[in-house]
Design a protein around this motif. Structure first.
Motif, mmCIF file in Angstrom:
data_model
loop_
_atom_site.group_PDB
_atom_site.id
_atom_site.type_symbol
_atom_site.label_atom_id
_atom_site.label_comp_id
_atom_site.label_asym_id
_atom_site.label_seq_id
_atom_site.Cartn_x
_atom_site.Cartn_y
_atom_site.Cartn_z
ATOM 1 N N MET A 148 1.023 -0.841 0.496
ATOM 2 C CA MET A 148 0.232 -0.154 0.249
ATOM 3 C C MET A 148 0.864 1.520 0.140
ATOM 4 S SD MET A 148 -2.883 -0.598 2.234
ATOM 5 C CE MET A 148 -4.541 0.573 2.574
ATOM 6 N N LYS A 149 0.466 2.147 -0.932
ATOM 7 C CA LYS A 149 1.336 3.008 -0.768
ATOM 8 C C LYS A 149 0.704 4.258 0.103
ATOM 9 C CE LYS A 149 2.809 4.316 -5.515
ATOM 10 N NZ LYS A 149 2.941 5.011 -6.226
ATOM 11 N N ALA A 203 -3.197 -14.924 1.546
ATOM 12 C CA ALA A 203 -3.664 -13.552 1.530
ATOM 13 C C ALA A 203 -3.151 -12.962 0.054
ATOM 14 C CB ALA A 203 -2.686 -12.729 2.366
ATOM 15 N N ASP A 228 -2.890 6.031 -0.337
ATOM 16 C CA ASP A 228 -3.905 5.191 -0.221
ATOM 17 C C ASP A 228 -4.037 5.255 1.349
ATOM 18 O OD1 ASP A 228 -3.957 4.586 -2.603
ATOM 19 O OD2 ASP A 228 -2.570 3.288 -2.806
ATOM 20 N N VAL A 242 -5.355 -1.523 -4.484
ATOM 21 C CA VAL A 242 -4.790 -0.909 -4.013
ATOM 22 C C VAL A 242 -3.592 -1.870 -3.223
ATOM 23 C CG1 VAL A 242 -4.628 0.095 -1.150
ATOM 24 C CG2 VAL A 242 -7.125 1.227 -2.715
ATOM 25 N N TYR A 243 -4.252 -3.003 -2.542
ATOM 26 C CA TYR A 243 -3.358 -3.997 -2.201
ATOM 27 C C TYR A 243 -2.871 -4.749 -2.943
ATOM 28 C CZ TYR A 243 -6.138 -3.343 2.043
ATOM 29 O OH TYR A 243 -6.801 -2.762 3.135
ATOM 30 N N SER A 271 -5.744 8.509 3.179
ATOM 31 C CA SER A 271 -6.992 8.354 2.335
ATOM 32 C C SER A 271 -7.697 7.617 3.289
ATOM 33 C CB SER A 271 -6.770 8.214 1.005
ATOM 34 O OG SER A 271 -7.642 7.057 0.150
ATOM 35 N N GLU A 272 -7.569 5.775 3.046
ATOM 36 C CA GLU A 272 -8.578 5.486 4.048
ATOM 37 C C GLU A 272 -8.708 5.272 5.536
ATOM 38 O OE1 GLU A 272 -9.658 2.181 3.222
ATOM 39 O OE2 GLU A 272 -8.719 2.184 1.228
ATOM 40 N N GLU A 313 -14.939 -5.421 8.222
ATOM 41 C CA GLU A 313 -14.346 -4.770 6.697
ATOM 42 C C GLU A 313 -13.265 -5.382 6.998
ATOM 43 O OE1 GLU A 313 -14.285 -0.413 8.013
ATOM 44 O OE2 GLU A 313 -12.167 -0.366 7.175
ATOM 45 N N HIS A 344 -2.223 1.362 -9.736
ATOM 46 C CA HIS A 344 -1.594 2.952 -9.068
ATOM 47 C C HIS A 344 -2.633 3.773 -10.187
ATOM 48 C CE1 HIS A 344 0.153 2.064 -5.713
ATOM 49 N NE2 HIS A 344 1.491 1.090 -6.000
ATOM 50 N N GLN A 358 -2.801 -0.251 9.182
ATOM 51 C CA GLN A 358 -4.173 1.349 8.481
ATOM 52 C C GLN A 358 -4.776 1.779 10.227
ATOM 53 O OE1 GLN A 358 -7.349 -0.710 6.262
ATOM 54 N NE2 GLN A 358 -8.525 0.888 6.946
ATOM 55 N N LEU A 394 -18.012 -1.692 1.665
ATOM 56 C CA LEU A 394 -17.241 0.065 2.768
ATOM 57 C C LEU A 394 -18.918 0.830 2.451
ATOM 58 C CD1 LEU A 394 -14.039 0.100 2.303
ATOM 59 C CD2 LEU A 394 -14.999 -1.253 3.530
ATOM 60 N N ARG A 429 -11.769 -7.010 4.035
ATOM 61 C CA ARG A 429 -10.794 -6.844 3.469
ATOM 62 C C ARG A 429 -9.260 -8.143 2.913
ATOM 63 N NH1 ARG A 429 -9.022 -0.648 2.986
ATOM 64 N NH2 ARG A 429 -10.615 0.042 3.889
ATOM 65 N N ALA A 489 -5.328 -8.126 1.933
ATOM 66 C CA ALA A 489 -4.670 -7.705 2.308
ATOM 67 C C ALA A 489 -4.250 -8.683 3.371
ATOM 68 C CB ALA A 489 -5.601 -6.571 3.443
ATOM 69 N N LYS A 490 -2.599 -8.238 3.521
ATOM 70 C CA LYS A 490 -1.795 -9.033 4.317
ATOM 71 C C LYS A 490 -2.362 -8.749 5.829
ATOM 72 C CE LYS A 490 1.736 -10.500 2.057
ATOM 73 N NZ LYS A 490 1.690 -9.360 -0.159
ATOM 74 N N ARG A 491 -1.611 -8.905 6.442
ATOM 75 C CA ARG A 491 -1.880 -8.996 8.131
ATOM 76 C C ARG A 491 -1.079 -7.238 7.987
ATOM 77 N NH1 ARG A 491 0.560 -13.019 12.631
ATOM 78 N NH2 ARG A 491 -1.007 -14.921 11.249
ATOM 79 N N ARG A 533 -15.062 3.810 -5.268
ATOM 80 C CA ARG A 533 -13.453 3.511 -4.456
ATOM 81 C C ARG A 533 -13.927 1.985 -3.850
ATOM 82 N NH1 ARG A 533 -10.562 7.709 -1.956
ATOM 83 N NH2 ARG A 533 -10.477 5.271 -0.592
ATOM 84 N N ASP A 588 -0.081 -15.059 5.140
ATOM 85 C CA ASP A 588 0.176 -13.911 4.448
ATOM 86 C C ASP A 588 0.319 -14.518 2.914
ATOM 87 O OD1 ASP A 588 -0.327 -12.100 6.149
ATOM 88 O OD2 ASP A 588 2.784 -12.420 6.072
ATOM 89 N N ILE A 610 -3.327 -4.552 7.188
ATOM 90 C CA ILE A 610 -4.509 -4.350 7.661
ATOM 91 C C ILE A 610 -3.407 -3.849 9.724
ATOM 92 C CG2 ILE A 610 -5.826 -4.935 9.945
ATOM 93 C CD1 ILE A 610 -7.388 -5.469 7.115
#
Lengths: 405, 233
Positions: free
Chosen positions: A1-2, B78, A5, B109-110, A8-9, A312, B114, A329, B95, A316, A321-323, B102, B75, A326
């Motif tokens: 994730m940048k 994932a 990102d 995103v993940y 904004s989250e 949620e 971009h 975030q 969400l 994700r 999404a990896k550990r 979005r 992981d 999250i």
């Protein structure tokens, strides 16, 4: 994730529940504001005391008879009891390189009478250099001159408070030429000092000045000195000059161990600064308790958020999404809260110290270091108190999280 | 291509062992539209979790595109989900307070896609899921149930996964909207050649698929082909 990102989250999550985010942030705002305000008040007190001490005269060394015990300070030294500083020491000190002026003094308390009023105050026998060394100014008339000193003259210069005590209803211009009686000897008033304000333990406002020779020969009948104030040319030479004076006086007094003490302004300042620093630390410590409470508030909110958003989190994770994503975030939500809270807290703290300054109680100083410290501490609190909830979020099993109702 | 070989999943509650899946094996080729059917407690949810790389089996192997994913770490799983699997859940799981667009961009995103490409891919996915363009900027709670499910399908599509897993996708919809959503799945399968696995307990819903696997007590009861599936081009 940048980064953008994550930001904004985070923004989305925090603005989704503005009231809760705001109230949680308030804890940090109050904590940081009180730390900033307390430190600024402490710094202000320190600066005000520093300027008071420096107002006594700059680059000043004070030579006292007897030994001032280190740690007990100058207040309890029982000065005046020792009789080891003599008139002949004056020239020895004057001859030392780097010494600009020497002001020998003899002080003693006497009853003063003037046109029916009387007061008991400190009479100080001085030489003309007193004016330079002690950094004081006359409002009217002249100070003790070399001529007065040579002639053992009966002239007196009044401190501002003494002048109003003795002549309550008169302007200071009208006092010149008046006669006062000190210990049954008549003196003519030749000058009045400008009020210097509360400079603490030895304010010239409360003194009457007479020539040193008159003090020693007529009033007290003693030939030793209460103290010598030495003005040094350069602040950086203070230590060097102090050593040279010590050596010269040791040789002159022909003793192995000093029967006098030399105190620099730094010594006095140092003691007082230590006291104020301790005091500031104490205030800041109390303020940090509110910061700690604010941090616990953040943790509480984050734990609630993680529970609320279990589904949620599951979603994700299900979409990849990896550990650590999250973790990051939720951690960044906590840090964002404390960071914004810290920023607002700094502004509020600044405002409080500004208000304190404008009420005239104390000129507070908000130091850059306290601002940086506050920023660091608030970000740190976010990391510390956000870590556990974020870890809990990251550890959630996606299957359980998706089933959560 | 999905190969399930002798998969067993055992749950332990205290001393009691319970096989949710009992030595189950089957193969699903690319471009197939398969429904997995069974009564509640049959093990179909457990099977979906394993197929979706959300969980590891107790024993057996699961090859997804020739890669063994049955023993991977959390992981690594994932990563598999991110690159190869798209989920559509029964409770729509969008969400809240977030725009449709979005929501669809979230997997990207993940996945580290971009800027303009992220938006372009999300729009393409939404269009292929049959959502009208003027809903793209709506909040996820401002659209109807059928539209929400199509957003969820778009989100499952956006990463170009090898497999779309739909878990009771019509469970919360009325039958008419359910038809429309199933039509969307069929269109994705026929026109875009997507591999789709549908988990359901409803016969009519299952019959939209080309092949039905019946599961009971953790075992494969029946493997029925309804119609010949179109191979992936």
């Amino acid at each position: 994730m940048k980064i953008q990102d994550i930001l904004s989250e985070t923004y989305g999550a925090l603005s989704a529940n503005k009231a809760r985010s705001g109230l949680t942030m308030l804890g940090i705002v109050i904590g940081i504001a009180s730390v900033i305000a307390m430190i600024s008040i402490g710094n202000g007190a320190k600066a005000s005391i520093q300027s008071s001490i420096e107002g006594l005269g700059s680059n000043l060394l004070t030579i006292l008879p007897g030994i001032v015990q280190p740690g007990r300070g100058i207040v309890s030294s029982g000065r005046g009891a020792a009789q080891t500083l003599k008139n002949e020491d004056i020239d020895i000190v004057k001859a030392i390189d780097g010494v600009v002026a020497v002001s020998p003094e003899v002080s003693s308390r006497f009853q003063i009478i003037a046109s029916g009023n009387n007061t008991n105050t400190t009479i100080t026998g001085v030489m003309p250099d007193y004016l330079i060394v002690r950094n004081i100014t006359l409002s009217n008339g002249n100070f003790i001159s070399d001529g007065n000193q040579r002639n053992i003259g009966r002239q007196a210069v009044l401190g501002a408070t003494v002048a109003t005590d003795l002549f309550p209803d008169q302007d200071s211009e009208n006092l010149l030429g008046k006669t006062i009686r000190i210990n049954k000897v008549n003196f003519t008033v030749i000058g009045i000092l400008v009020a210097k304000g509360g400079t603490g333990f030895s304010s010239p406002d409360n003194m009457v000045f007479v020539p040193l020779s008159t003090m020693q020969k007529i009033l007290s009948g003693m030939d030793y000195l209460s103290m010598m104030a030495v003005s040094v040319s350069d602040k950086n030479k203070m230590a060097e000059v102090k050593d040279m004076i010590t050596n010269a006086l040791l040789e002159k007094h022909n003793v192995a161990e000093a029967d006098f003490s030399i105190i620099s302004q730094e010594d006095i300042l140092g003691t007082l600064t230590t006291v104020i620093d301790t005091f500031t630390l104490f205030l800041a410590a109390i303020a940090s308790i509110s910061l700690l409470v604010g941090g616990i508030g953040i943790m509480n909110m984050m734990l609630t958020t993680v529970t609320e958003r279990t589904k949620e989190i599951g979603l994700r994770k299900a979409i990849g999404a990896k550990r650590k994503d999250i973790n990051l975030q939720f951690l960044s939500e906590a840090v964002m809260l404390t960071f914004i809270g810290g920023f607002l807290g700094i502004i509020l703290g600044w405002l409080i110290s500004f208000i304190v300054t404008s009420t005239g109680i104390l000129a507070t100083q908000v130091s850059l270091s306290s601002v940086l410290l506050a920023f660091g501490v608030s970000a740190g609190i976010g990391i510390i108190f956000g870590y556990y909830p974020a870890r809990r979020a990251g550890m959630l099993n996606p299957i359980d999280a998706l089933r959560y109702e | 291509m999905i190969e399930i070989k002798n998969i067993t999943k055992t749950y332990k509650t205290g001393d009691v062992e319970f096989n949710a899946l009992d030595n189950i094996s089957f193969t699903i080729n690319d471009g197939e539209f398969v429904a997995i059917m069974g009564p509640s407690g049959s093990g179909k949810s457990t099977l979906m979790h394993i197929l979706g790389a959300l969980d590891n089996p107790t024993s057996g192997t699961y090859l997804l595109d020739e890669k063994d994913v049955s023993t991977l770490s959390d992981d690594a799983l994932a990563d598999i989900r991110k690159d190869k699997i798209g989920f559509v859940f029964q409770a729509f799981n969008l969400l809240p307070r977030t725009t449709v667009l979005r929501n669809v961009m979230l997997p990207l995103v993940y996945a580290g896609v971009h800027g303009a490409e992220r938006i372009a891919r999300a729009r393409t996915a939404l269009l292929s899921a049959g959502l009208d363009e003027n809903h793209f900027q709506h909040m996820s709670n401002q659209i109807s149930g059928g539209q929400i499910q199509r957003v969820a399908i778009a989100r499952a599509l956006v990463n170009n996964p090898s497999l779309i897993l739909a878990d009771e996708p019509t469970g919360n919809l009325d039958s008419k909207t359910g038809e429309i959503v199933m039509g969307t799945f069929q269109k994705l399968n026929k026109e875009l050649g997507r591999t789709i696995i549908l988990i359901t307990h409803e016969q009519e819903i299952a019959e939209h698929a080309d092949r039905i696997l019946f599961i009971k007590d953790g075992m494969l009861l029946e493997d029925r082909t309804i119609r010949k599936s179109t191979p992936r081009f």
